[in-house]
Design a protein around this motif. Structure first.
Motif, PDB file in Angstrom:
ATOM      1  N   LYS A  46      81.575  41.011 -19.233  1.00  0.00           N
ATOM      2  CA  LYS A  46      80.812  40.381 -18.150  1.00  0.00           C
ATOM      3  C   LYS A  46      81.548  39.092 -17.795  1.00  0.00           C
ATOM      4  CE  LYS A  46      77.706  43.606 -18.478  1.00  0.00           C
ATOM      5  NZ  LYS A  46      78.339  44.356 -19.584  1.00  0.00           N
ATOM      6  N   VAL A  47      82.057  39.030 -16.570  1.00  0.00           N
ATOM      7  CA  VAL A  47      82.999  37.990 -16.171  1.00  0.00           C
ATOM      8  C   VAL A  47      82.360  37.010 -15.194  1.00  0.00           C
ATOM      9  CG1 VAL A  47      85.212  37.571 -15.044  1.00  0.00           C
ATOM     10  CG2 VAL A  47      84.942  39.542 -16.537  1.00  0.00           C
ATOM     11  N   LEU A  48      82.591  35.714 -15.433  1.00  0.00           N
ATOM     12  CA  LEU A  48      82.092  34.667 -14.553  1.00  0.00           C
ATOM     13  C   LEU A  48      83.122  34.402 -13.453  1.00  0.00           C
ATOM     14  CD1 LEU A  48      79.775  32.520 -14.199  1.00  0.00           C
ATOM     15  CD2 LEU A  48      81.318  30.923 -15.357  1.00  0.00           C
ATOM     16  N   ILE A  49      82.674  34.448 -12.192  1.00  0.00           N
ATOM     17  CA  ILE A  49      83.538  34.233 -11.043  1.00  0.00           C
ATOM     18  C   ILE A  49      83.260  32.858 -10.443  1.00  0.00           C
ATOM     19  CG2 ILE A  49      84.276  35.133  -8.809  1.00  0.00           C
ATOM     20  CD1 ILE A  49      84.748  36.983 -11.233  1.00  0.00           C
ATOM     21  N   ASN A  50      84.298  32.057 -10.321  1.00  0.00           N
ATOM     22  CA  ASN A  50      84.192  30.725  -9.736  1.00  0.00           C
ATOM     23  C   ASN A  50      84.491  30.808  -8.240  1.00  0.00           C
ATOM     24  OD1 ASN A  50      84.315  28.054  -9.026  1.00  0.00           O
ATOM     25  ND2 ASN A  50      86.117  27.569 -10.251  1.00  0.00           N
ATOM     26  N   LYS A  51      83.470  30.528  -7.407  1.00  0.00           N
ATOM     27  CA  LYS A  51      83.647  30.591  -5.958  1.00  0.00           C
ATOM     28  C   LYS A  51      84.114  29.265  -5.376  1.00  0.00           C
ATOM     29  CE  LYS A  51      80.325  34.327  -5.225  1.00  0.00           C
ATOM     30  NZ  LYS A  51      79.188  34.810  -4.414  1.00  0.00           N
ATOM     31  N   LEU A  52      83.946  28.191  -6.123  1.00  0.00           N
ATOM     32  CA  LEU A  52      84.377  26.881  -5.637  1.00  0.00           C
ATOM     33  C   LEU A  52      85.892  26.750  -5.623  1.00  0.00           C
ATOM     34  CD1 LEU A  52      81.920  24.284  -7.242  1.00  0.00           C
ATOM     35  CD2 LEU A  52      82.176  24.838  -4.829  1.00  0.00           C
ATOM     36  N   SER A  53      86.570  27.499  -6.475  1.00  0.00           N
ATOM     37  CA  SER A  53      88.013  27.350  -6.616  1.00  0.00           C
ATOM     38  C   SER A  53      88.727  27.504  -5.280  1.00  0.00           C
ATOM     39  CB  SER A  53      88.549  28.366  -7.625  1.00  0.00           C
ATOM     40  OG  SER A  53      89.930  28.177  -7.833  1.00  0.00           O
ATOM     41  N   TYR A  54      88.495  28.617  -4.589  1.00  0.00           N
ATOM     42  CA  TYR A  54      89.136  28.861  -3.290  1.00  0.00           C
ATOM     43  C   TYR A  54      88.196  28.579  -2.127  1.00  0.00           C
ATOM     44  CZ  TYR A  54      91.753  31.666  -6.659  1.00  0.00           C
ATOM     45  OH  TYR A  54      92.433  32.088  -7.773  1.00  0.00           O
ATOM     46  N   GLY A  55      86.982  28.163  -2.434  1.00  0.00           N
ATOM     47  CA  GLY A  55      85.978  27.941  -1.403  1.00  0.00           C
ATOM     48  C   GLY A  55      85.102  29.168  -1.254  1.00  0.00           C
ATOM     49  N   PRO A  56      83.776  28.989  -1.206  1.00  0.00           N
ATOM     50  CA  PRO A  56      82.878  30.136  -1.081  1.00  0.00           C
ATOM     51  C   PRO A  56      82.989  30.804   0.284  1.00  0.00           C
ATOM     52  CG  PRO A  56      81.646  28.083  -0.947  1.00  0.00           C
ATOM     53  CD  PRO A  56      83.045  27.710  -1.312  1.00  0.00           C
ATOM     54  N   ARG A  57      83.060  32.129   0.261  1.00  0.00           N
ATOM     55  CA  ARG A  57      83.070  32.911   1.496  1.00  0.00           C
ATOM     56  C   ARG A  57      81.638  33.044   1.997  1.00  0.00           C
ATOM     57  NH1 ARG A  57      84.495  39.165   1.031  1.00  0.00           N
ATOM     58  NH2 ARG A  57      82.404  39.112   0.151  1.00  0.00           N
ATOM     59  N   MET A  58      81.423  32.699   3.254  1.00  0.00           N
ATOM     60  CA  MET A  58      80.081  32.783   3.814  1.00  0.00           C
ATOM     61  C   MET A  58      79.671  34.246   4.019  1.00  0.00           C
ATOM     62  SD  MET A  58      78.896  29.710   4.112  1.00  0.00           S
ATOM     63  CE  MET A  58      79.573  29.695   2.439  1.00  0.00           C
ATOM     64  N   PRO A  59      78.378  34.554   3.831  1.00  0.00           N
ATOM     65  CA  PRO A  59      77.915  35.936   4.011  1.00  0.00           C
ATOM     66  C   PRO A  59      78.170  36.440   5.429  1.00  0.00           C
ATOM     67  CG  PRO A  59      76.243  34.606   2.890  1.00  0.00           C
ATOM     68  CD  PRO A  59      77.295  33.656   3.388  1.00  0.00           C
ATOM     69  N   TYR A  60      78.472  37.731   5.524  1.00  0.00           N
ATOM     70  CA  TYR A  60      78.663  38.358   6.826  1.00  0.00           C
ATOM     71  C   TYR A  60      77.331  38.754   7.460  1.00  0.00           C
ATOM     72  CZ  TYR A  60      83.688  38.875   5.997  1.00  0.00           C
ATOM     73  OH  TYR A  60      85.022  38.635   5.781  1.00  0.00           O
ATOM     74  N   SER A  61      76.314  38.922   6.633  1.00  0.00           N
ATOM     75  CA  SER A  61      75.023  39.401   7.118  1.00  0.00           C
ATOM     76  C   SER A  61      73.939  39.050   6.113  1.00  0.00           C
ATOM     77  CB  SER A  61      75.074  40.920   7.314  1.00  0.00           C
ATOM     78  OG  SER A  61      75.033  41.579   6.047  1.00  0.00           O
ATOM     79  N   PRO A  62      72.657  39.199   6.485  1.00  0.00           N
ATOM     80  CA  PRO A  62      71.563  38.949   5.529  1.00  0.00           C
ATOM     81  C   PRO A  62      71.623  39.855   4.304  1.00  0.00           C
ATOM     82  CG  PRO A  62      70.726  39.045   7.777  1.00  0.00           C
ATOM     83  CD  PRO A  62      72.148  39.510   7.828  1.00  0.00           C
ATOM     84  N   TYR A  63      72.320  40.996   4.419  1.00  0.00           N
ATOM     85  CA  TYR A  63      72.422  41.910   3.282  1.00  0.00           C
ATOM     86  C   TYR A  63      73.207  41.293   2.124  1.00  0.00           C
ATOM     87  CZ  TYR A  63      70.787  45.553   6.472  1.00  0.00           C
ATOM     88  OH  TYR A  63      70.049  46.290   7.350  1.00  0.00           O
ATOM     89  N   GLU A  64      74.023  40.277   2.400  1.00  0.00           N
ATOM     90  CA  GLU A  64      74.854  39.661   1.373  1.00  0.00           C
ATOM     91  C   GLU A  64      74.235  38.393   0.799  1.00  0.00           C
ATOM     92  OE1 GLU A  64      78.780  39.169   2.971  1.00  0.00           O
ATOM     93  OE2 GLU A  64      79.235  41.303   2.783  1.00  0.00           O
ATOM     94  N   ILE A  65      73.017  38.066   1.206  1.00  0.00           N
ATOM     95  CA  ILE A  65      72.329  36.891   0.682  1.00  0.00           C
ATOM     96  C   ILE A  65      71.320  37.338  -0.376  1.00  0.00           C
ATOM     97  CG2 ILE A  65      70.911  34.872   1.219  1.00  0.00           C
ATOM     98  CD1 ILE A  65      71.925  35.041   4.074  1.00  0.00           C
ATOM     99  N   ASP A  95      80.819  36.180  12.040  1.00  0.00           N
ATOM    100  CA  ASP A  95      82.267  36.220  11.834  1.00  0.00           C
ATOM    101  C   ASP A  95      82.628  35.640  10.465  1.00  0.00           C
ATOM    102  OD1 ASP A  95      82.648  37.327  14.322  1.00  0.00           O
ATOM    103  OD2 ASP A  95      82.934  35.381  15.312  1.00  0.00           O
ATOM    104  N   TYR A  96      83.824  35.982  10.011  1.00  0.00           N
ATOM    105  CA  TYR A  96      84.312  35.479   8.723  1.00  0.00           C
ATOM    106  C   TYR A  96      84.499  33.966   8.763  1.00  0.00           C
ATOM    107  CZ  TYR A  96      87.834  34.108   5.284  1.00  0.00           C
ATOM    108  OH  TYR A  96      88.532  33.449   4.303  1.00  0.00           O
ATOM    109  N   SER A  97      84.023  33.309   7.728  1.00  0.00           N
ATOM    110  CA  SER A  97      84.272  31.878   7.553  1.00  0.00           C
ATOM    111  C   SER A  97      84.235  31.559   6.066  1.00  0.00           C
ATOM    112  CB  SER A  97      83.245  31.028   8.310  1.00  0.00           C
ATOM    113  OG  SER A  97      81.952  31.225   7.780  1.00  0.00           O
TER     114      SER A  97
END
Length: 393
Positions: free
Chosen positions: A95-114, A137-139
């Motif tokens: 079970k691996v911990l993923i750091n999103k701050l490292s490269y910057g968090p990718r914003m959700p594309y839709s409500p399905y990803e929240i 759009d991707y950000s």
């Protein structure tokens, strides 16, 4: 005293965020802190508790709910390792911990990803038919570092399934790099890549002392029975070894030579692009340039075969060849300029990994975050204490 401690903690976090230039994080923490200090002031809290206790409870629930969502969207997430493509760096059941701050968090594309919010959308009629629809759009927000070669990344697969078809591999080529693999040895921009100890490859071993070799294998806790029985009368055997194991065996003097197993350059062994013009295999690959945003290529036969899949499937531009002429979205063209940055990914279990050698580059927008820590490992109902809180290299 309570507010003073909170202020000190908030100030320290803001200073760290400013040092790492995460201005969006500074703004978010500042707003939340102001709201907290106003609501929790003695005068206002007594007034609210007296007249609007239900409002205080509701506000507390909303804050907890928002924090839970924010942690997963902006900071960290946990992923399970399902296969052995990254052995022995990562093992099935980790079970691996993923750091999103490292490269910057990718914003959700839709409500399905929240997280949590997506429950409402999944319950809507026909939700199962459009869960991969992009509402926005991707950000990506700023991170405190860039993707480097050797980083272990989680990303959505660029070709198969939707954005939630997550893979985990090691980055072996960032945007703009020229990558080449020769007899299993990776070079990046003409420099040999310093591979981690746990990269596994298939080797051919020529030994001069079979008995000593067995003893060395046993000392390294390698199943010598299966290996030594896979040999011929010329003192040669084929086996899978980690880079660290190879180096230790070679240093013992019981072998004359050890080389990465040769893969025939035949149709059954070709890697992408699967064309006779290249004859690339997973151990003899490239050279190829990893595309970067703004990179211009001449449209010729070679580049067409190298980059067609990336341009058509990931850049969403129809690329065709007609009698030696090239067309982009039905308009004749002589060159193409890439719109995104891309990365080349490989598994540490080199001969048993489905990666960029087979299906191509990963666009920057598919990168979720950096794998930094194995929280725990539990495979086949067995807990592996040796992998508890193990840092990923």
């Amino acid at each position: 005293m309570k507010h003073r401690k909170v202020k000190i903690v908030v100030i320290l976090i803001i200073l760290v965020a400013l040092f790492t230039r995460l201005l969006w994080l500074v703004a978010g923490i500042s707003v939340i802190s102001i709201v907290y200090l106003v609501v929790s002031s003695d005068k206002l809290s007594r007034k609210l508790n007296k007249r609007y206790r239900w409002l205080v409870s509701g506000f507390a629930f909303v804050i907890i709910f928002a924090v839970a969502i924010s942690v997963r969207v902006f900071f960290v997430e946990v992923f399970a390792i399902p296969s052995g493509s990254m052995e022995n760096t990562l093992m099935p059941g980790d079970k691996v911990l993923i750091n999103k701050l490292s490269y910057g968090p990718r914003m959700p594309y839709s409500p399905y990803e929240i997280p949590w919010v997506n429950l409402y959308w999944f319950l809507k009629a026909n939700a199962s038919t459009n869960t991969d629809t992009a509402f926005w759009d991707y950000s990506r927000l700023d991170g405190y570092s860039k993707i480097n070669n050797g980083d272990v990344l989680v990303f959505g697969h660029p070709i198969w399934g939707n954005r939630n078809n997550f893979f985990i591999k090691r980055c072996m080529g960032v945007a703009g790099d020229t990558l080449k693999i020769e007899e299993g040895v990776v070079s990046i921009n003409g420099q040999l890549f310093d591979e981690p100890e746990f990269v596994k490859k298939d080797f051919t071993v020529w030994y001069n002392n079979r008995k000593q070799l067995i003893q060395v294998l046993d000392s390294l806790q390698i199943n010598s029975y299966g290996m030594v029985n896979n040999h011929d009368d010329k003192g040669r055997l084929e086996t899978s070894l980690f880079i660290g194991q190879r180096d230790k065996i070679f240093s013992k003097g019981c072998i004359d030579s050890i080389k990465v197993q040769k893969i025939p350059k035949a149709p059954g062994h070709w890697a992408r692009p699967e064309k006779s013009n290249f004859n690339w295999t997973i151990n003899d690959y490239g050279p190829i340039i990893v595309p970067y945003k703004g990179m211009r290529i001449e449209l010729n036969r070679t580049n067409f075969m190298k980059y067609w899949q990336t341009i058509e499937r990931l850049e969403k531009v129809k690329l065709e060849e007609r009698d030696g002429r090239y067309f982009l979205d039905n308009q004749e063209a002589t060159d193409y300029t890439f719109k995104q940055n891309y990365y080349f990914m490989m598994g540490d279990n080199r001969n048993n990994s489905n990666d960029s050698r087979y299906w191509g580059f990963v666009p920057e927008e598919n990168v979720v975050g950096k794998s930094v820590l194995i929280l725990f490992s539990n495979n086949n109902s067995r807990f592996n204490w040796k992998r508890l809180f193990k840092v990923i290299h």
